[in-house]
Design a protein around this motif. Structure first.
Motif, PDB file in Angstrom:
ATOM      1  N   GLN A 397       2.797   5.436  -6.762  1.00  0.00           N
ATOM      2  CA  GLN A 397       2.963   4.210  -5.966  1.00  0.00           C
ATOM      3  C   GLN A 397       1.924   3.173  -6.378  1.00  0.00           C
ATOM      4  O   GLN A 397       2.200   1.979  -6.456  1.00  0.00           O
ATOM      5  N   LYS A 430      -1.147  -7.476  -0.647  1.00  0.00           N
ATOM      6  CA  LYS A 430       0.274  -7.184  -0.459  1.00  0.00           C
ATOM      7  C   LYS A 430       0.619  -5.827  -1.071  1.00  0.00           C
ATOM      8  O   LYS A 430       1.350  -5.030  -0.476  1.00  0.00           O
ATOM      9  N   GLN A 433      -0.551  -3.068   1.142  1.00  0.00           N
ATOM     10  CA  GLN A 433       0.221  -2.871   2.369  1.00  0.00           C
ATOM     11  C   GLN A 433       1.550  -2.162   2.109  1.00  0.00           C
ATOM     12  O   GLN A 433       2.168  -1.654   3.036  1.00  0.00           O
ATOM     13  N   THR A 434       2.002  -2.180   0.863  1.00  0.00           N
ATOM     14  CA  THR A 434       3.254  -1.461   0.582  1.00  0.00           C
ATOM     15  C   THR A 434       3.024   0.038   0.386  1.00  0.00           C
ATOM     16  O   THR A 434       3.978   0.795   0.283  1.00  0.00           O
ATOM     17  N   GLN A 436       2.682   3.292   1.759  1.00  0.00           N
ATOM     18  CA  GLN A 436       2.979   3.776   3.102  1.00  0.00           C
ATOM     19  C   GLN A 436       2.142   4.953   3.574  1.00  0.00           C
ATOM     20  O   GLN A 436       1.940   5.122   4.758  1.00  0.00           O
TER      21      GLN A 436
END
Lengths: 437, 336
Positions: A397, A430, A433-434, A436
């Motif tokens: 990720q 940003k 924040q993605t 999870q």
């Protein structure tokens, strides 16, 4: 009518059979079996110039293995772009190969799935022992404190490749050792349609590799000790900004590099359009593009100041390919034998020489074949100044989130939009924040 | 109501066909019970197709819905049946437009709507225009028809990757023509990153989609009696009047299906953006299909990705149902 009834029955039977076989999956086998001891399926990652070239290189070796053990290996070379998805699909369905290559940056993520055989002491002993391998390579094969999820196969590190003629024409006598020198040299080289440095702005992994190293030099890890992302730390922001500034502020990277993702920066280098490029084991690609070994040189990737080392002088991530075994293999003994064969001294020398990489096996690494000047740079970097990417379960990720943020920042720089500390921080915020988990 | 009538009549029809068929077979297959012979055989023959449909569509869809209620990450994909239930958490994450994930999904939804509007609209327009232009027989018509279908016949990957080369900033054909030859731009533009990406995406999508519209409309045009045009020409109608008053109304049923199919294909298109931009599309061209793929397979949040897929499915179902309702009303009105 009888024909119709028979046809209906056959079709029905096929449908049911397809249903039964197709609905497998979610396997949670504990550690393989030896139900199918005479065959193995191997997914090799695409290492050479093409899939066909890989098949040509590997097939004779697999034949050797078959002669030695009587085990037939079915080879499939999988392109990089597809490999992770294929592994995920295999993990989900339980219908994967017995042995496979994984990128070492995925090790912790794939380790978290629980689908790969852990390389504990017993398993390592079966292939000759953990001590045979270089420490940094084993460290990049899984999370710290856990048994590695794979065994190192090919090791790679970054180097600064430079075009000797471009340097001579610009009156530069030696490759830069610090970033300030690189920028100064780059400015001298960036004229008449030529550029100082090349980049692969739309390649997410490459973005991560470069910013991770710069992050290390700024004292940032991108994750804290608990595995939580820290993308917006001052060091991380400074690292990303420094990288983008090579185009936005220093103007030593061509704006067109922002959309490169297919190794076009290596083509530009081979054509003499750019004078420097940061890359892993690029020799075979340069040769394929018509460059002679005397046309280019390799030097350690620059650092902030001083000489490369650990911590703030880290100048490469530990790159490489590892070999993993699916836990639900039906030929666990054969799979271990195959890993042992591929990591044997003889195969390590042969394969790494062919692919231009460095053997992660100590005895093979000592071979004279890996003492060429460029390979010596890579070898020294791996031994003394390379660090593994964060070995956290959500590493993949991280690659996507931060890699995409950097890609968007390249697009900003290429379009002439200002790249500031705030804009870099906003993109990284940003990205964070993605994440999870 | 319409649907019921259609079903009944088709059942009656099939019953009639079946009774005729089984009537002939009675002597050869005396053991088949009357009940099956008269009513069950069609269903028995349909069974394999139904089973395969279940296997290919229905079961994966149900699994997808179940996944959307689970906390499915890399920790559980090896045994996804054991992933913990998370209730509506995945849906909450997907629709929370004040948080980055929901905000990004909403953004990609709007991007997809704009993209679909232009891509479908232009593909339809070009397809209809080309079909009407090739309606008259002239020398070279066959050749043009064949040429027009080339984009439809080419493998998507090969075609789109060629476009990706053409859109490259420094070496691409597009900038060579626009900048170097025509001088329309001050400097070479980026098409594969940044704000222009949506234009590149629309161009490729239209190029890829219009031959299908052309093919379908061309087939539709074959059903319009030539006498209508001849009679209208005698009455003094010009070509535009003929198109407006004869061609388009006659094509209406064809166009209704065509637009719906193009809409569904375009809204869900994955191949074009994926081949053109890779797994991280630029913000301006971040289509929802790529976005969901990224949520599921790149960031490994399969639960959230599944929830997004279910939401997309619901949206497309609602739009399709509304479209069919409106167009069937229109058709009933026209029939009356």
């Amino acid at each position: 009518m009888r024909t119709i009834r028979a046809a209906a029955a056959v079709t029905l039977a096929i449908s049911i059979a397809a249903g039964v076989t197709g609905c497998g999956g979610g396997s949670s086998a504990k550690g393989g079996s030896n139900d199918s001891p005479k065959t193995l399926t191997y997914w090799a990652s695409n290492q050479g110039p093409s899939i066909e070239a890989d098949k040509k290189i590997l097939t004779p070796e697999l034949k050797k293995f078959e002669e030695q053990t009587g085990i037939k290996v079915k080879l499939e070379v999988v392109p990089w772009a597809d490999l992770l998805n294929r592994i995920l699909a295999a993990t989900t369905s339980g219908q994967g190969p017995d042995v496979l290559n994984i990128g070492n940056t995925w090790s912790a993520s794939l380790q978290a799935t629980g689908a790969l055989l852990p390389w504990d002491k017993a398993n390592f002993d079966a292939i000759g022992g953990r001590d045979r391998f270089v420490d940094s390579a084993v460290a990049s094969a899984g999370a710290e404190g856990k048994d590695p999820s794979a065994v190192p196969l090919y090791s790679l590190a970054y180097a600064l490749y430079y075009n000797k003629k471009s340097f001579a024409d610009a009156g530069i006598s030696k490759p830069p050792a610090t970033w300030d020198e690189l920028v100064a040299d780059g400015k001298k080289l960036s004229k008449d349609g030529k550029w100082g440095l090349g980049a692969e702005g739309a390649n997410l992994s490459n973005n991560i590799h470069q910013t991770f190293v710069l992050g290390q030099q700024h004292g940032a890890d991108f994750f804290d000790s608990a595995g939580k992302p820290t993308f917006t730390s001052d060091g991380a922001v400074a690292a990303v900004k420094q990288y983008i500034d090579f185009m936005a502020k220093d103007k030593i990277i061509a704006p067109g590099n922002a959309e490169y993702a297919q190794n076009q920066s290596l083509t530009d280098f081979a054509k003499g359009k750019t004078a420097m490029v940061l890359w892993q084991a690029a020799a075979s690609t340069f040769a394929a593009q018509g460059m002679k070994p005397e046309d280019w040189g390799a030097a350690p990737v620059p650092v902030g100041s001083g000489t490369p080392g650990t911590g703030k002088s880290t100048n490469s991530m530990v790159a490489g390919i590892n070999m993993a075994v699916f836990k639900n293999t039906k030929n666990i003994d054969g799979a271990k034998k195959f890993v042992k064969f591929m990591t044997s001294d003889a195969e390590q020398k042969l394969l790494n020489k062919t692919y231009g990489s460095i053997p992660p096996v100590k005895t093979a690494q000592a071979d004279a074949a890996f003492s060429a000047p460029d390979l010596k740079v890579l070898r020294d970097t791996l031994a003394t100044s390379a660090a593994p990417l964060p070995q956290v379960p959500n590493e993949s990720q991280f690659e996507t989130a931060v890699g995409t943020a950097v890609k968007e920042l390249w697009a900003d720089a290429a379009a002439g939009r200002p790249v500031t500390t705030e804009s870099v921080k906003a993109r990284l915020e940003k990205a964070q924040q993605t994440m999870q988990q | 109501m319409t649907a019921t009538v259609t079903t009944d009549s088709s059942t009656e029809k099939s019953d009639r066909v079946t009774s005729r068929g089984t009537g002939g077979a009675r002597r050869r297959l005396p053991r088949i019970p009357d009940r099956i012979r008269q009513g069950g055989l069609p269903y028995l023959l349909l069974l394999p197709a139904v089973l395969l449909e279940l296997l290919v569509h229905v079961i994966p869809m149900i699994i997808g819905i179940v996944m959307s209620f689970r906390e499915l990450t890399q920790f559980y994909i090896n045994n996804w049946g054991g992933a913990p239930w998370s209730g509506f958490d995945n849906y909450k994450i997907a629709v929370d437009v004040n948080a980055p994930i929901g905000e990004a999904l909403l953004h990609s939804f709007f991007v997809t709507c704009v993209f679909t509007f232009f891509a479908v609209g232009l593909a339809w327009l070009f397809g209809v225009a080309a079909a009407i232009m090739l309606q008259e027989n002239f020398r070279g018509r066959g050749f043009l028809r064949a040429i027009f279908l080339v984009p439809y016949a080419l493998p998507v990957y090969a075609a789109v990757i060629t476009w990706a080369f053409m859109f490259q900033r420094d070496n691409g054909l597009v900038n060579h023509v626009l900048h170097d030859q025509l001088g329309l731009t001050d400097q070479p533009s980026f098409w594969l990153i940044g704000d222009n990406s949506i234009y590149a995406l629309i161009v490729v999508s239209v190029w890829k989609g219009w031959p299908f519209a052309f093919l379908i409309v061309m087939a539709g045009l074959q059903n319009i009696p030539r006498e209508l045009y001849e009679a209208s020409a005698i009455d003094g109608a010009g070509i535009w009047q003929q198109i407006r008053k004869i061609t388009l109304p006659a094509l209406r049923p064809v166009n209704q299906v065509l637009v719906l199919v193009l809409f569904l294909w375009t809204f869900n298109d994955f191949n074009t953006p994926y081949v053109l931009f890779g797994k991280a599309a630029p913000e301006s061209a971040d289509l929802i299909s790529i976005h969901i793929y990224q949520s599921s397979f790149v960031t490994w949040n399969f639960g959230t990705g599944s929830a997004m897929s279910v939401l997309l499915l619901l949206f497309l179902l609602v739009v399709t149902a509304a479209y069919l309702l409106i167009t069937s009303r229109g058709r009933k009105g026209a029939d009356a």
